[in-house]
Design a protein around this motif. Structure first.
Motif, mmCIF file in Angstrom:
data_model
loop_
_atom_site.group_PDB
_atom_site.id
_atom_site.type_symbol
_atom_site.label_atom_id
_atom_site.label_comp_id
_atom_site.label_asym_id
_atom_site.label_seq_id
_atom_site.Cartn_x
_atom_site.Cartn_y
_atom_site.Cartn_z
ATOM 1 N N UNK A 1 0.850 -1.188 0.000
ATOM 2 C CA UNK A 1 0.000 0.000 0.000
ATOM 3 C C UNK A 1 0.890 1.244 0.000
ATOM 4 N N UNK A 2 0.286 2.405 0.224
ATOM 5 C CA UNK A 2 1.022 3.664 0.156
ATOM 6 C C UNK A 2 1.683 4.043 1.469
ATOM 7 N N UNK A 3 1.425 3.312 2.549
ATOM 8 C CA UNK A 3 2.041 3.639 3.838
ATOM 9 C C UNK A 3 3.539 3.326 3.793
ATOM 10 N N UNK A 4 4.360 4.195 4.338
ATOM 11 C CA UNK A 4 5.796 3.953 4.401
ATOM 12 C C UNK A 4 6.539 4.564 3.224
ATOM 13 N N UNK A 5 7.872 4.388 3.235
ATOM 14 C CA UNK A 5 8.732 4.926 2.198
ATOM 15 C C UNK A 5 8.657 4.060 0.941
ATOM 16 N N UNK A 6 8.740 4.710 -0.218
ATOM 17 C CA UNK A 6 8.576 3.993 -1.483
ATOM 18 C C UNK A 6 9.656 2.937 -1.678
ATOM 19 N N UNK A 7 10.933 3.275 -1.389
ATOM 20 C CA UNK A 7 12.018 2.312 -1.585
ATOM 21 C C UNK A 7 11.846 1.101 -0.684
ATOM 22 N N UNK A 8 11.447 1.355 0.554
ATOM 23 C CA UNK A 8 11.258 0.245 1.480
ATOM 24 C C UNK A 8 10.086 -0.638 1.026
ATOM 25 N N UNK A 9 9.018 -0.004 0.573
ATOM 26 C CA UNK A 9 7.859 -0.770 0.113
ATOM 27 C C UNK A 9 8.201 -1.646 -1.084
ATOM 28 N N UNK A 10 9.061 -1.152 -1.965
ATOM 29 C CA UNK A 10 9.478 -1.955 -3.112
ATOM 30 C C UNK A 10 10.223 -3.203 -2.642
ATOM 31 N N UNK A 11 11.130 -3.030 -1.686
ATOM 32 C CA UNK A 11 11.866 -4.181 -1.163
ATOM 33 C C UNK A 11 10.922 -5.163 -0.459
ATOM 34 N N UNK A 12 9.948 -4.629 0.277
ATOM 35 C CA UNK A 12 9.000 -5.487 0.979
ATOM 36 C C UNK A 12 8.173 -6.302 -0.012
#
Length: 679
Positions: A614-625
């Motif tokens: 989803x949109x919560x959190x940093x974009x780079x971190x979300x991509x890794x997740x």
């Protein structure tokens, strides 16, 4: 020779209709209707007299007449290009056979030219059936061929020989009159049947938008095979000029593939702006232009042909067993589907929409139905709150939310209260961050759990998947104006139905994309061309509309691919969403789903795993997740890591302004593409 001219006339008419290029909606399945036609009858013959009826005619060779053809039609379309027709009709074959015989006569001892007319006025009609094949050679144009088998119902003749020259002079010696060999009665030895070959053309024009009713003008030639009189050389032919009206009555197939529409060169549509402010200075014309290209994987396709292909598909919709509530409220929000008792009794899982969110809004009805079908099952309904903004420590609010859900299941679905355990607390066991508004919305919820997996198992629906290629349509706009642009709008329509509207304030960007591949509801439903226009309004109130632009559409249906034995694929999609916030390990629920997916993967299947957040959190971190989630699912499925991808929050697959949209975005999608061989 006259028969050859008739065939030549049919060929010319066919070419003329083909050149028109009309393109009404094609029809399929079972249709019924009526037909009526004017018959231009043409008989060929080679006899001198009716059996047993005196006549001095040297020979009857041909004749013309008019008649009718009226009846009913039943049509079944066997393939997209071929249909079988049964027609039951009444036909009139009336004709006048005549021969004028020239003779040198003597009047008062003087030789004069004389003429005798031999006439047979034939009344011939039949009841019968036409067995026809209809072969579609263009989207609305067909050639028709087959045969007719009729039972003669009327066969009478009126015969006379008459002196027509000299006028008002002379009589026959044997009758003392200007006529002789009169006869009126049935045709002796008439054949009991009439058999004919039929061939012609038909052009269909839809009478409504869905083309469920069509008007079809027809031109059909009937070539008689059986003699009118036994052992006589006398055949009845005709040209039918008429029309049929047909209605769909059932068995309607998916949209029929039309012939591929030729690629159209799209020139920029230019028009001078129309000044709608009569008080303004009209000496300031300006121009607007727009053109469209296709875009696939970032590559533009200047010659735009939009192809819509159908695939068999199964889609697994994960069960998000949460009901979200508004702040400081325990009322079930309106976006959830609330049924009456009567509608609940008719609710079925196979009637659910293929849309994941639409299915989610039926969560309480799915739970209610499954509880009915599993009378021993029990559920736990746990209410929670955001623990801030007025909800802090308000356990009564959490309990009220749980009781609202239990009350609906009891009152509408009849689930006994002793099968539902009510629990209440502050924050849920796995809360979203409470320092963000999105997190607060997600924590205001009721969770429904059960030790019985069948109650919260995913919903699997079978449907037809429609995929657009190219995946996007790109508009290039160009404006030449002395004034600032106040607003603009691009509209795309098909058959007058709005497919997509894109608008904005101020000057439009040079490039405007229509993401048709993602916006399934905007995909065209037929093979008609899509028309697009560009509208602008400037700061002075002047408005202008471009000349329309066009691009063709091709529909590739499952039915067409099956009939033509094309290579095809089945595309199944499975989603896993039971990931805790900021986690990538599979829980118990997801592990069962992975086992289900493995059982539906064949040796020749291609599998692609994609992770999202989803949109919560940093974009780079979300991509890794998202990459870690996809890799974990691929590992459990035994799929190579190279088939697992992460998209992070870059692709918003659901509306992230809603808590349920964000939960469904924390997902991994497994797409299984399996080749099909049609037999």
């Amino acid at each position: 020779m006259r028969i050859k001219y008739i065939y030549l006339l049919l060929v010319i008419c066919s070419a003329n209709l083909l050149s028109q290029g009309m393109n009404p909606a094609a029809a399929g399945g079972l249709r019924a209707g009526l037909n009526a036609a004017l018959n231009i009858n043409y008989h060929t013959s080679d006899f001198k007299a009716l059996p047993g009826v005196p006549n001095c005619c040297p020979e009857f060779t041909s004749g013309f007449g008019f008649g009718y053809n009226i009846g009913g039609i039943l049509e079944y379309r066997i393939t997209e290009t071929f249909a079988a027709q049964l027609r039951v009709n009444s036909v009139s074959h009336d004709v006048l056979l005549s021969n004028i015989e020239s003779e040198l006569l003597s009047l008062n001892g003087e030789p004069i030219s004389g003429e005798f007319e031999h006439r047979l006025d034939i009344s011939l009609s039949s009841y019968g059936i036409d067995l026809l094949g209809d072969y579609r050679i263009a989207p609305a144009l067909s050639i028709i061929g087959g045969g007719r088998f009729g039972i003669i119902s009327t066969h009478t003749a009126g015969q006379v020989e008459e002196i027509i020259k000299p006028e008002n002079k002379g009589v026959f010696v044997d009758t003392g009159e200007r006529t002789r060999n009169k006869y009126s009665g049935e045709i002796p030895d008439a054949s009991p049947m009439i058999i004919s070959l039929l061939g012609g053309i038909r052009y269909e024009m839809p009478l409504n938008k869905s083309a469920s009713a069509v008007l079809a003008p027809e031109l059909i030639f009937s070539f008689g095979l059986s003699p009118v009189i036994k052992n006589y050389s006398w055949s009845a032919h005709s040209i039918r000029l008429g029309a049929a009206i047909l209605f769909d009555i059932g068995g309607h197939a998916p949209a029929i593939d039309k012939e591929p529409t030729p690629t159209i060169e799209i020139e920029p549509a230019m028009t001078e702006l129309v000044n709608t402010d009569k008080t303004a200075d009209s000496d300031m014309p300006f121009e607007i232009a727009i053109r469209a290209v296709g875009v696939d994987n970032g590559t533009e396709q200047p010659q735009l042909l939009l192809t819509i292909e159908q695939f068999l598909s199964a889609k697994m919709h994960p069960m998000l067993n949460y009901v979200f509530f508004d702040e400081n409220s325990f009322a079930i929000p309106d976006r959830y589907e609330i049924l009456s008792k009567e509608k609940a009794d008719g609710f079925r899982l196979d009637s659910l929409n293929i849309s994941t969110l639409n299915n989610y809004y039926n969560l309480l009805n799915i739970i209610g139905l499954r509880m009915r079908n599993n009378p021993e099952a029990k559920i736990i309904i746990s209410g929670f709150n955001s623990d801030n903004n007025g909800e802090q420590g308000n356990i009564a609010l959490s309990e009220g939310r749980a009781k609202s859900v239990a009350g609906y299941l009891n009152g509408i679905w009849g689930i006994p209260l002793d099968r539902m355990e009510i629990q209440a607390g502050g924050l849920p066991p796995n809360p979203s961050p409470s320092d963000e508004q999105d997190g607060n919305e997600e924590n205001r919820r009721v969770e429904i759990t059960s030790p019985n997996y069948n109650i919260t198992a995913p919903v699997v629906t079978n449907d037809t998947l429609r995929i657009a290629s190219p995946q996007a349509i790109r508009f290039y706009s160009d404006i030449a104006s002395d004034n600032e642009i106040k607003s603009w709008k691009i509209s795309a329509t098909q058959n007058g139905k709005l497919l997509k509207a894109i608008d904005g304030q101020g000057s439009p960007p040079d490039i405007i994309d229509w993401e048709i591949g993602r916006e399934k509801k905007t995909i065209p439903g037929s093979s008609e061309v899509v028309v697009y226009i560009f509208e602008i309004t400037d700061s002075e109130g002047n408005t202008g509309i471009s000349e329309p632009g066009y691009f063709p559409v091709r529909q590739k249906t499952i039915r067409h691919k099956k009939e033509e034995n094309f290579n095809d694929n089945r595309i199944d999609s499975y989603s896993l969403i039971s990931f805790e916030f900021d986690k990538y390990r599979l829980g118990r629920q997801n592990s069962k789903i992975v086992s289900f997916i493995k059982d539906n993967i064949s040796d020749n299947s291609e599998v692609v795993v994609t992770g999202y957040t989803d949109r919560l959190g940093e974009a780079d971190y979300n991509l890794q997740l998202s990459e870690r989630r996809a890799a974990e699912v691929a590992r459990q499925l035994g799929i190579p890591r190279s088939k697992a991808f992460g998209s992070g929050e870059n692709t918003e697959i659901y509306d992230n302004t809603l808590p349920e949209g964000r939960f469904f975005s924390r997902s991994v999608e497994v797409k299984v593409i399996t080749p099909l061989k049609w037999k």
